[in-house]
Design a protein around this motif. Structure first.
Motif, PDB file in Angstrom:
ATOM      1  N   ARG A 141       0.640  -1.459  -0.198  1.00  0.00           N
ATOM      2  CA  ARG A 141       0.264   0.193  -0.118  1.00  0.00           C
ATOM      3  C   ARG A 141       1.001   1.195  -0.079  1.00  0.00           C
ATOM      4  O   ARG A 141       1.860   1.333   0.771  1.00  0.00           O
ATOM      5  CB  ARG A 141      -0.689  -0.390   1.431  1.00  0.00           C
ATOM      6  CG  ARG A 141      -2.009   1.086   1.264  1.00  0.00           C
ATOM      7  CD  ARG A 141      -3.322   0.568   0.613  1.00  0.00           C
ATOM      8  NE  ARG A 141      -3.940   1.958   1.516  1.00  0.00           N
ATOM      9  CZ  ARG A 141      -5.297   1.675   0.429  1.00  0.00           C
ATOM     10  NH1 ARG A 141      -5.017   1.485  -0.608  1.00  0.00           N
ATOM     11  NH2 ARG A 141      -6.352   2.859   0.745  1.00  0.00           N
TER      12      ARG A 141
ATOM     13  N   ASP B  57      -3.284   1.058  -3.789  1.00  0.00           N
ATOM     14  CA  ASP B  57      -3.154  -0.240  -3.543  1.00  0.00           C
ATOM     15  C   ASP B  57      -1.719  -0.519  -4.458  1.00  0.00           C
ATOM     16  O   ASP B  57      -2.276   0.010  -5.819  1.00  0.00           O
ATOM     17  CB  ASP B  57      -4.034  -1.204  -3.983  1.00  0.00           C
ATOM     18  CG  ASP B  57      -5.035  -1.395  -2.312  1.00  0.00           C
ATOM     19  OD1 ASP B  57      -4.962  -1.260  -1.477  1.00  0.00           O
ATOM     20  OD2 ASP B  57      -6.492  -1.705  -2.683  1.00  0.00           O
TER      21      ASP B  57
ATOM     22  N   VAL C 206      -0.612  -3.365  -6.506  1.00  0.00           N
ATOM     23  CA  VAL C 206      -0.984  -4.370  -6.984  1.00  0.00           C
ATOM     24  C   VAL C 206       0.207  -5.500  -7.622  1.00  0.00           C
ATOM     25  O   VAL C 206       1.137  -4.682  -8.247  1.00  0.00           O
ATOM     26  CB  VAL C 206      -1.891  -4.371  -7.474  1.00  0.00           C
ATOM     27  CG1 VAL C 206      -2.858  -4.425  -7.398  1.00  0.00           C
ATOM     28  CG2 VAL C 206      -1.452  -4.090  -9.520  1.00  0.00           C
ATOM     29  N   SER C 207       0.389  -6.513  -8.274  1.00  0.00           N
ATOM     30  CA  SER C 207       1.570  -7.512  -8.944  1.00  0.00           C
ATOM     31  C   SER C 207       1.787  -6.655 -10.046  1.00  0.00           C
ATOM     32  O   SER C 207       2.964  -6.750 -10.753  1.00  0.00           O
ATOM     33  CB  SER C 207       1.245  -9.097  -9.413  1.00  0.00           C
ATOM     34  OG  SER C 207      -0.294  -9.072  -9.760  1.00  0.00           O
ATOM     35  N   SER C 208       0.880  -6.252 -11.588  1.00  0.00           N
ATOM     36  CA  SER C 208       1.508  -5.320 -12.231  1.00  0.00           C
ATOM     37  C   SER C 208       1.839  -3.603 -12.332  1.00  0.00           C
ATOM     38  O   SER C 208       0.555  -2.986 -11.456  1.00  0.00           O
ATOM     39  CB  SER C 208      -0.214  -4.950 -12.789  1.00  0.00           C
ATOM     40  OG  SER C 208      -0.175  -4.110 -14.664  1.00  0.00           O
TER      41      SER C 208
ATOM     42  N   THR D 273      -0.491  -0.387 -10.924  1.00  0.00           N
ATOM     43  CA  THR D 273      -0.070   0.467 -10.088  1.00  0.00           C
ATOM     44  C   THR D 273       0.167   1.640 -10.371  1.00  0.00           C
ATOM     45  O   THR D 273      -0.031   2.906  -9.196  1.00  0.00           O
ATOM     46  CB  THR D 273       1.471   0.518  -9.481  1.00  0.00           C
ATOM     47  OG1 THR D 273       1.155  -1.700  -8.524  1.00  0.00           O
ATOM     48  CG2 THR D 273       1.594   0.769  -8.296  1.00  0.00           C
TER      49      THR D 273
END
Length: 168
Positions: free
Chosen positions: A97, A129, A131-133, A137
Motif C-alpha cells: 500500500r 493499492d 498490485v502485481s501489475s 500501480t
C-alpha cells in the motif's frame, strides 16, 4: 386545518432565518464581488506534473464565472509538495500500500500594492493499492495525483472566495 396551524407556527421561524446573517457566497452571479475577484486572479506556472495539473484545475475554477476582467488584479503563488510513500509491507518485504500526499502553500497577492491578502496551506492524501501489475500501480498513482490536484484546487478556491468576500 392542521396544515394551516403548522404553517402559522413556522412563520416566526422564517422571520428569524432572514435575520441570521447568512449571505450567499456568490450573490450577484458573475457580476458579484466574489465572482469578479476570482476571475481577476492570475496563476503563474507551477513546476512539475503536479504543478501543471494544479494550475489547470485552478484556472478552470477561477474562470468559471465567465467574467472577463481584463488585466488581473491578484496573483496566486502556489508551491506544491507531492509525496509518495510506501505504507504496508507484506511478508515478502514488498510494499502492499502507498499513500500519495499533495500539499500546497499559497499566497494571494494584490498586484496594486504587493500586499499579501492570504497566506495559507491546503492538502489532501489518497491511499493506493500496490498490485502485481506495475502498469496498474503507476496508473493508480497518476490517477491519485489528478484527483488530489482537483480536491486541493477546490479547497484553495473556497478559501480565496471567503477571503475576497470579506475584503472591502
Amino acid at each position: 386545518m392542521i396544515r394551516r396551524g403548522a404553517l402559522l407556527g413556522l412563520l416566526p421561524l422564517a422571520a428569524l432565518l432572514g435575520s441570521c446573517g447568512l449571505k450567499p457566497m456568490y450573490a450577484g452571479g458573475s457580476d458579484g464581488v466574489v465572482a469578479r475577484g476570482l476571475s481577476g486572479i492570475e496563476v503563474p506556472v507551477i513546476q512539475g506534473r503536479a504543478g501543471w495539473l494544479m494550475r489547470n484545475a485552478l484556472q478552470d475554477r477561477l474562470g468559471a464565472s465567465g467574467a472577463d476582467t481584463g488585466a488581473p488584479r491578484y496573483r496566486l503563488d502556489v508551491r506544491l509538495d507531492d509525496q509518495l510513500e510506501g505504507l504496508g509491507v507484506l511478508g515478502d518485504d514488498t510494499i502492499g500500500r502507498e499513500r500519495r500526499t499533495l500539499r500546497a502553500r499559497y499566497q494571494l497577492v494584490d498586484l496594486a500594492n504587493g500586499e499579501i491578502l492570504l497566506d495559507a496551506t491546503a492538502g489532501s492524501d489518497a491511499g493506493i493499492d500496490v498490485v502485481s501489475s506495475e502498469y496498474a500501480t503507476i496508473a493508480a498513482e497518476q490517477t491519485a495525483l489528478e484527483n488530489l490536484s482537483l480536491e486541493v484546487a477546490d479547497r484553495i478556491v473556497t478559501q480565496l472566495a471567503l477571503t475576497l468576500r470579506e475584503k472591502p
